[in-house]
Design a protein around this motif. Structure first.
Motif, PDB file in Angstrom:
ATOM      1  N   ALA A   1      -3.700  13.007   4.663  1.00 55.06           N
ATOM      2  CA  ALA A   1      -2.993  11.813   5.847  1.00 55.06           C
ATOM      3  C   ALA A   1      -3.980  11.225   6.572  1.00 55.06           C
ATOM      4  N   VAL A   2      -3.557   9.984   7.088  1.00 53.30           N
ATOM      5  CA  VAL A   2      -4.483   9.352   7.935  1.00 53.30           C
ATOM      6  C   VAL A   2      -4.466   9.703   9.384  1.00 53.30           C
ATOM      7  N   THR A   3      -5.312   9.508  10.368  1.00 54.24           N
ATOM      8  CA  THR A   3      -5.422   9.941  11.680  1.00 54.24           C
ATOM      9  C   THR A   3      -4.159   9.317  12.500  1.00 54.24           C
ATOM     10  N   HIS A   4      -4.087   9.637  13.771  1.00 56.31           N
ATOM     11  CA  HIS A   4      -3.115   9.103  14.850  1.00 56.31           C
ATOM     12  C   HIS A   4      -3.520   7.631  15.057  1.00 56.31           C
ATOM     13  N   SER A   5      -4.686   7.192  15.162  1.00 64.17           N
ATOM     14  CA  SER A   5      -4.899   6.082  15.429  1.00 64.17           C
ATOM     15  C   SER A   5      -4.860   5.065  14.186  1.00 64.17           C
ATOM     16  N   GLU A   6      -4.806   5.651  13.200  1.00 60.06           N
ATOM     17  CA  GLU A   6      -4.724   4.942  11.931  1.00 60.06           C
ATOM     18  C   GLU A   6      -3.373   4.714  11.526  1.00 60.06           C
ATOM     19  N   CYS A   7      -2.448   5.540  11.847  1.00 61.84           N
ATOM     20  CA  CYS A   7      -0.863   5.565  11.857  1.00 61.84           C
ATOM     21  C   CYS A   7      -0.614   4.260  12.710  1.00 61.84           C
ATOM     22  N   LEU A   8      -1.189   4.167  13.714  1.00 60.77           N
ATOM     23  CA  LEU A   8      -0.888   3.224  14.751  1.00 60.77           C
ATOM     24  C   LEU A   8      -0.926   1.828  14.082  1.00 60.77           C
TER      25      LEU A   8
ATOM     26  N   ARG B   1       3.504  15.992   7.426  1.00 67.02           N
ATOM     27  CA  ARG B   1       4.025  17.073   6.949  1.00 67.02           C
ATOM     28  C   ARG B   1       4.435  16.644   5.359  1.00 67.02           C
ATOM     29  N   VAL B   2       4.838  15.184   5.226  1.00 62.86           N
ATOM     30  CA  VAL B   2       5.198  14.576   3.836  1.00 62.86           C
ATOM     31  C   VAL B   2       3.861  14.653   2.886  1.00 62.86           C
ATOM     32  N   CYS B   3       2.696  14.293   3.647  1.00 63.91           N
ATOM     33  CA  CYS B   3       1.538  14.173   2.706  1.00 63.91           C
ATOM     34  C   CYS B   3       1.180  15.662   2.283  1.00 63.91           C
ATOM     35  N   ARG B   4       1.304  16.503   3.194  1.00 66.42           N
ATOM     36  CA  ARG B   4       0.838  17.983   2.814  1.00 66.42           C
ATOM     37  C   ARG B   4       1.640  18.446   1.668  1.00 66.42           C
ATOM     38  N   GLN B   5       3.187  18.151   1.722  1.00 63.72           N
ATOM     39  CA  GLN B   5       4.029  18.317   0.401  1.00 63.72           C
ATOM     40  C   GLN B   5       3.345  17.622  -0.775  1.00 63.72           C
ATOM     41  N   GLN B   6       3.023  16.421  -0.566  1.00 61.49           N
ATOM     42  CA  GLN B   6       2.531  15.999  -1.737  1.00 61.49           C
ATOM     43  C   GLN B   6       1.158  16.020  -2.239  1.00 61.49           C
ATOM     44  N   GLN B   7       0.557  16.916  -1.442  1.00 54.61           N
ATOM     45  CA  GLN B   7      -0.958  17.274  -1.609  1.00 54.61           C
ATOM     46  C   GLN B   7      -1.900  15.777  -1.666  1.00 54.61           C
ATOM     47  N   MET B   8      -1.660  15.267  -0.562  1.00 54.16           N
ATOM     48  CA  MET B   8      -2.268  13.786  -0.182  1.00 54.16           C
ATOM     49  C   MET B   8      -2.982  14.175   1.058  1.00 54.16           C
TER      50      MET B   8
ATOM     51  N   THR C   1       1.470  -1.078  12.842  1.00 55.34           N
ATOM     52  CA  THR C   1       1.315  -2.527  13.422  1.00 55.34           C
ATOM     53  C   THR C   1       1.386  -3.480  12.118  1.00 55.34           C
ATOM     54  N   LEU C   2       0.812  -3.312  11.046  1.00 55.92           N
ATOM     55  CA  LEU C   2       0.895  -3.821   9.833  1.00 55.92           C
ATOM     56  C   LEU C   2       2.349  -3.972   9.271  1.00 55.92           C
ATOM     57  N   LEU C   3       3.092  -2.934   9.488  1.00 57.38           N
ATOM     58  CA  LEU C   3       4.494  -3.126   9.122  1.00 57.38           C
ATOM     59  C   LEU C   3       5.251  -3.918   9.912  1.00 57.38           C
TER      60      LEU C   3
ATOM     61  N   PRO D   1       0.725  -1.089   0.001  1.00 63.35           N
ATOM     62  CA  PRO D   1      -0.178   0.029   0.033  1.00 63.35           C
ATOM     63  C   PRO D   1       0.886   1.300  -0.129  1.00 63.35           C
ATOM     64  N   LEU D   2       0.270   2.418  -0.554  1.00 58.60           N
ATOM     65  CA  LEU D   2       1.130   3.691  -0.788  1.00 58.60           C
ATOM     66  C   LEU D   2       1.377   4.213   0.573  1.00 58.60           C
ATOM     67  N   GLN D   3       0.208   4.369   1.541  1.00 55.17           N
ATOM     68  CA  GLN D   3       0.095   4.656   2.754  1.00 55.17           C
ATOM     69  C   GLN D   3       1.390   4.092   3.553  1.00 55.17           C
ATOM     70  N   GLN D   4       1.465   2.846   3.615  1.00 54.52           N
ATOM     71  CA  GLN D   4       2.700   2.250   4.130  1.00 54.52           C
ATOM     72  C   GLN D   4       3.952   2.779   3.596  1.00 54.52           C
ATOM     73  N   LYS D   5       4.367   2.771   2.273  1.00 48.80           N
ATOM     74  CA  LYS D   5       5.443   3.151   1.957  1.00 48.80           C
ATOM     75  C   LYS D   5       5.650   4.503   2.186  1.00 48.80           C
ATOM     76  N   ILE D   6       4.829   5.445   2.278  1.00 49.06           N
ATOM     77  CA  ILE D   6       5.127   7.018   2.694  1.00 49.06           C
ATOM     78  C   ILE D   6       5.576   6.803   4.343  1.00 49.06           C
ATOM     79  N   LEU D   7       4.764   6.168   5.033  1.00 50.63           N
ATOM     80  CA  LEU D   7       4.961   5.834   6.503  1.00 50.63           C
ATOM     81  C   LEU D   7       6.495   5.615   6.763  1.00 50.63           C
ATOM     82  N   VAL D   8       6.971   4.560   6.044  1.00 50.89           N
ATOM     83  CA  VAL D   8       8.535   4.094   6.028  1.00 50.89           C
ATOM     84  C   VAL D   8       9.392   5.138   5.503  1.00 50.89           C
ATOM     85  N   CYS D   9       8.947   5.764   4.706  1.00 52.18           N
ATOM     86  CA  CYS D   9       9.801   6.876   3.926  1.00 52.18           C
ATOM     87  C   CYS D   9       9.907   7.961   4.961  1.00 52.18           C
ATOM     88  N   SER D  10       8.903   8.274   5.708  1.00 55.84           N
ATOM     89  CA  SER D  10       8.960   9.222   6.539  1.00 55.84           C
ATOM     90  C   SER D  10       9.811   8.984   7.941  1.00 55.84           C
TER      91      SER D  10
END
Length: 556
Positions: free
Chosen positions: A496-503, A487-494, A507-509, A454-463
């Motif tokens: 971002a998920v919430t804090h709970s979704e980030c957790l 901040r990365v999602c705002r720069q790419q105009q995407m 966990t999936l990673l 998934p793209l969101q997981q890629k961006i989280l690992v990159c961050s």
């Protein structure tokens, strides 16, 4: 008048009724000749012969030769026991079965039993002679042997070897600690940390075996905390190994006092207590770990404590009160993950124990060492990968057959066949096993049709990678990671998920083995770290266009 009528009326000659023909073979070879033929002379019928009725339906029993079924060549008729007991007589190489005793005269065709095809195919003396004159077969197909694969798999075991490579420095540290505290009768504690498969337990077990032979007066207790039902169950387990009866029925406070008295009593030999997987003793308030680490510093204590766990900062993060009492703080020893050179040397050292090894290719060994070191640095995993690849090739070889001479054949015309060289384990076999073991841990990028990350997981690992470089730290909290991710999602105009979704993403990673999480009471304080080397993560993420641009910017 009558005489005149007879003279004038024409005489009508009615044809005579034809007599029934008997199918008798004549001596001249003519069959079924008509009776009114004057040129054919029929022999007189013998008293034994009888005239059969013309219609087959009027014939009875065995005389009805038309109702005898024609026998197929592939299914001989079943015979009863009485028929099998009848005497056989050989006439011209054929076996004839007769229900009457043979006479001097040749029996007629009607009295002969039709021989079955099975009897016609019986061997004649001529055919048996030709069978005996055949040359014995000296070649036969055999299954290929896999003894060479069995020998190589035997040396690639995961048990404690006789010689431990690339851990000489760590083993010297443990030996010096034991000599200083056990031989000098000085209590102390040592905490050994490291990732799974880095040789912690193997090195410690090898040193303790040698040390018991050198110091027979000391006592060694080894306990794996994974086998305990709870953290407080460690005290009854230690008491039973020290010889206390009924320790499981004693109250925890009374049992703790008995253990402290026994460990600090005069005349008690020096006791080495090894607690493997020590992080399993985590409890509310950490009262269990604090009590165990305080034992070596009791008045007159005779205990040397050695704790083994995976966490690097167990004493700093969980046992913070030990920092206030420097006397109770244990000595630290860390086992780093194996590098690709060390894993390759371990595999090559094992393979030298097999004479004339032709199974594992050198390029396959280097490839396995590089991939395993990039993911975990686990030497046991590298041994498992090589052993599994050998099993795949072994199954393929055992399904094939080769032409070999028989053991007792010594024919000069038989060529001397040499056993073929077995199939070697190459890069395709190692790559196949690694993909089965690690799955998508090395497939972070790609961007093709087979890219299911998934793209969101890629961006989280990159961050996380950019934040770790900016802070120059291997671990960051989940709160700071979410801020960098936003901040990365705002720069790419995407979005971002919430804090709970980030957790949940973290966990999936962690389940895929890419990240490592150290949970805390608050979710924002959970520490996140990469479980793969940064170079491999960056190389995999650069394959995607979007994530490659984020990494190329290098800013949050």
């Amino acid at each position: 008048m009558p005489s005149t009528r007879s003279q004038t009326q024409a005489t009508i000659d009615f044809p005579r009724r034809k007599q029934s023909r008997t199918p008798v073979r004549s001596r001249g070879g003519c069959r079924d000749a008509p009776l009114n033929d004057p040129a054919v002379t029929l022999p007189p019928l013998s008293p034994q012969e009888k005239v059969l009725p013309l219609s087959p339906r009027k014939r009875l029993d065995d005389d009805n030769l038309c109702n005898i079924p024609q026998l197929l060549p592939c299914s001989p008729p079943k015979q009863s026991k009485k028929e099998n007991e009848l005497p056989t007589h050989s006439h011209g190489g054929r076996c004839l079965f007769s229900s009457e005793q043979p006479t001097g005269k040749s029996p007629s065709k009607r009295n002969d039993v039709v021989p079955s095809p099975l009897h016609k195919r019986q061997e004649t003396p001529r055919s048996s002679r030709s069978h005996l004159n055949k040359k014995p077969v000296c070649m036969q197909l055999f299954k290929q042997e896999g003894s060479c694969y069995q020998q190589v798999k035997r040396v690639l075991h995961t048990a404690i070897p006789d010689r431990l490579l690339a851990r000489e420095k760590e083993m010297d540290t443990i030996r010096c600690f034991l000599k200083e505290h056990v031989c000098g009768e000085k209590p102390g504690s040592l905490y050994i940390s490291g990732a799974p498969g880095t040789g912690k337990t193997a090195c410690l077990s090898r040193i303790l075996q040698d040390f018991q032979k050198e110091q027979p007066g000391s006592k060694t207790l080894v306990l794996n905390c994974m086998s305990l039902s709870s953290s407080h169950a460690v005290f009854p387990a230690i008491a039973e190994q020290m010889g206390q009866q009924g320790a499981s029925k004693t109250a925890s406070r009374d049992l703790l006092r008995k253990l402290e008295k026994q460990l600090s009593a005069e005349g008690t030999p020096m006791t080495v207590l090894v607690l493997d997987e020590m992080d399993q003793l985590d409890s509310k308030g950490q009262d269990v770990l604090y009590a165990i680490f305080e034992w070596p510093w009791l008045a007159g204590s005779r205990l040397v404590l050695i704790g083994v766990a995976n966490a690097l900062d167990l004493t700093d993060r969980i046992l913070s009160r030990l920092q206030v009492r420097p006397k109770c703080k244990p000595q630290l020893l860390h086992f780093p993950p194996y590098t690709k050179e060390q894993i390759a040397s371990i595999l090559q050292e094992r393979l030298r124990q097999v004479p004339d090894d032709q199974v594992l290719d050198s390029a396959a060994i280097q490839f396995c060492a590089r991939k395993v070191s990039a993911v975990s640095g686990d030497a046991r995993k590298a041994l498992d990968v090589c052993r599994r690849a050998i099993e795949i090739v072994e199954l393929d070889v055992r399904s094939q057959t080769i032409l070999r001479p028989l053991p007792g054949c010594k024919s000069p015309a038989t060529p001397a066949l040499v056993s073929p060289v077995p199939h070697r384990v190459g890069l395709p076999h190692i790559s196949r096993v690694i993909s089965e073991v690690y799955g998508d841990r090395l497939a972070l990028g790609g961007g093709g049709a087979n890219d299911h990350f998934p793209l969101q997981q890629k961006i989280l690992v990159c961050s996380l990678l950019l934040l770790a470089r900016q802070l120059k730290a291997k671990e960051v909290t989940l709160g700071k990671l979410h801020e960098a991710y936003s901040r990365v999602c705002r720069q790419q105009q995407m979005a971002a998920v919430t804090h709970s979704e980030c957790l949940s993403l973290a966990t999936l990673l962690e389940a895929r083995g890419i990240l490592a999480l150290k949970k805390a009471k608050e979710a924002r304080l959970t520490k996140v770290s990469l479980n793969i080397e940064e170079k491999d993560v960056e190389h995999a993420l650069k394959d995607s266009a979007l994530v490659g641009n984020i990494l190329a910017g290098g800013r949050l």
